[in-house]
Design an enzyme around this catalytic site. Structure first.
Site, PDB file in Angstrom:
ATOM      1  N   SER A 181       0.808  -1.221   0.000  1.00  0.00           N
ATOM      2  CA  SER A 181       0.000   0.000   0.000  1.00  0.00           C
ATOM      3  C   SER A 181       0.837   1.266   0.000  1.00  0.00           C
ATOM      4  O   SER A 181       0.472   2.264  -0.634  1.00  0.00           O
ATOM      5  CB  SER A 181      -0.952  -0.002   1.205  1.00  0.00           C
ATOM      6  OG  SER A 181      -1.809  -1.119   1.177  1.00  0.00           O
ATOM      7  N   HIS A 219       0.393   4.474   4.190  1.00  0.00           N
ATOM      8  CA  HIS A 219      -0.254   5.175   3.092  1.00  0.00           C
ATOM      9  C   HIS A 219       0.237   6.621   2.989  1.00  0.00           C
ATOM     10  O   HIS A 219       0.592   7.095   1.910  1.00  0.00           O
ATOM     11  CB  HIS A 219      -1.769   5.158   3.284  1.00  0.00           C
ATOM     12  CG  HIS A 219      -2.365   3.782   3.184  1.00  0.00           C
ATOM     13  ND1 HIS A 219      -3.726   3.566   3.123  1.00  0.00           N
ATOM     14  CD2 HIS A 219      -1.797   2.547   3.142  1.00  0.00           C
ATOM     15  CE1 HIS A 219      -3.968   2.280   3.038  1.00  0.00           C
ATOM     16  NE2 HIS A 219      -2.805   1.635   3.065  1.00  0.00           N
TER      17      HIS A 219
END
Length: 302
Positions: free
Chosen positions: A206, A252
């Site tokens: 991610s 993220h």
């Protein structure tokens, strides 16, 4: 073998005549035109039009036909990368690596996950010892980027990679795209290491995916394309990041910031200093990541 004066092997002007010189390939053809690169006389049959003047056929075959080295006119991407026949090659390799590690996880179970996930510092009851990045297992910062344990997780990340990867790979070139992906992933791992609980494991691509998302926004802005689609996608992903439980938001955010920063340096570098600025951008990003990891390690072992 002696030459006969005035023979085709020796133009008359080569011996100091006052008339027009003979072509270097056709000495019997007087000409007043010279190659702009080697200065040899050339007749109309031997002239090759260049950006300035004419060039002889030997210079064209040995160079680019423009007075520069052959590499000087090779088509380049917006970031100065070479245009490849397959703009998805690196993306495919990354997809394959993630899939291979996922299959290895399915075959070996949780043991492989425990050894490769991102972990700051914790006690492993199976090995009766402390494990984690703070214990010198630096490889976890990288291996966690290719590690997935659940099918929905890897499916979402790989679909995102397949959607975002090829356009960026085509725009940046293979080497720069690879650097962007890896450094973005490391940025996500570093921020997770810094802010997450020391015994909280995390895994997945991610961070790198968010880095590609940030780079896409930077690239579209550089090309003056419509930013709305990517901004909407970025907003939805950030909302999902903070509202959905059990999401490593640190990875993220870290990947997004690092990816956008690296991409900015790549697509905005002046043409005559691209290589230097690109290397400097990547080095600075790696130094910042290293500093974050160092600070966190001191906190955990100090």
């Amino acid at each position: 073998m002696d030459q006969v004066p005035g023979s085709p092997q020796e133009p008359q002007d080569a011996r100091g005549g006052d008339g027009p010189q003979g072509c270097y390939r056709h000495p019997d053809r007087p000409t007043g035109v010279r190659c702009t690169r080697c200065d040899r006389p050339i007749c109309p049959d031997c002239m090759v039009s260049a950006s300035v003047g004419f060039q002889c056929q030997e210079c064209v075959r040995g160079g680019s036909g423009t007075g520069h080295a052959p590499q000087a006119t090779v088509p380049r991407t917006i970031a100065g990368g070479t245009i490849a026949a397959d703009p998805r090659l690196v993306t495919k390799i990354l997809l394959g690596l993630n899939a291979a590690v996922f299959l290895a996880v399915l075959a070996s179970g949780a043991e492989l996950v425990d050894r490769l996930d991102l972990l700051g510092l914790a006690f492993d009851p199976n090995r009766y010892q402390l494990v984690g990045v703070a214990e010198g297992e630096w490889y976890r910062l990288v291996t966690a980027m290719f590690l997935h344990q659940q099918i929905p997780h890897i499916a979402f990340n790989m679909l995102s990679l397949w959607w975002l990867g090829p356009p960026l790979e085509a725009a940046l070139g293979r080497l720069r795209f690879t650097a962007l992906y890896l450094i973005s992933g490391l940025g996500g791992s570093a921020l997770s290491y810094l802010l997450a609980a020391q015994n909280q494991p995390s895994l997945g691509a991610s961070g790198a995916i968010f880095g590609l998302l940030g780079a896409t926004a930077v690239l579209l802005r550089r090309l003056n394309y419509d930013m709305k689609p990517v901004l909407i996608l970025l907003g939805l992903n950030l909302a999902f990041t903070f509202l959905w439980p059990n999401i490593a938001w640190q990875a993220h955010v870290g990947g997004l910031v690092v990816g956008a920063g690296v991409a900015f340096g790549m697509v905005h570098a002046p043409r005559d200093r691209r290589a230097v600025i690109h290397v400097a951008t990547c080095v600075l990003a790696l130094l910042a990541i290293g500093a974050v990891v160092w600070v966190r390690t001191l906190q955990l072992v100090g």
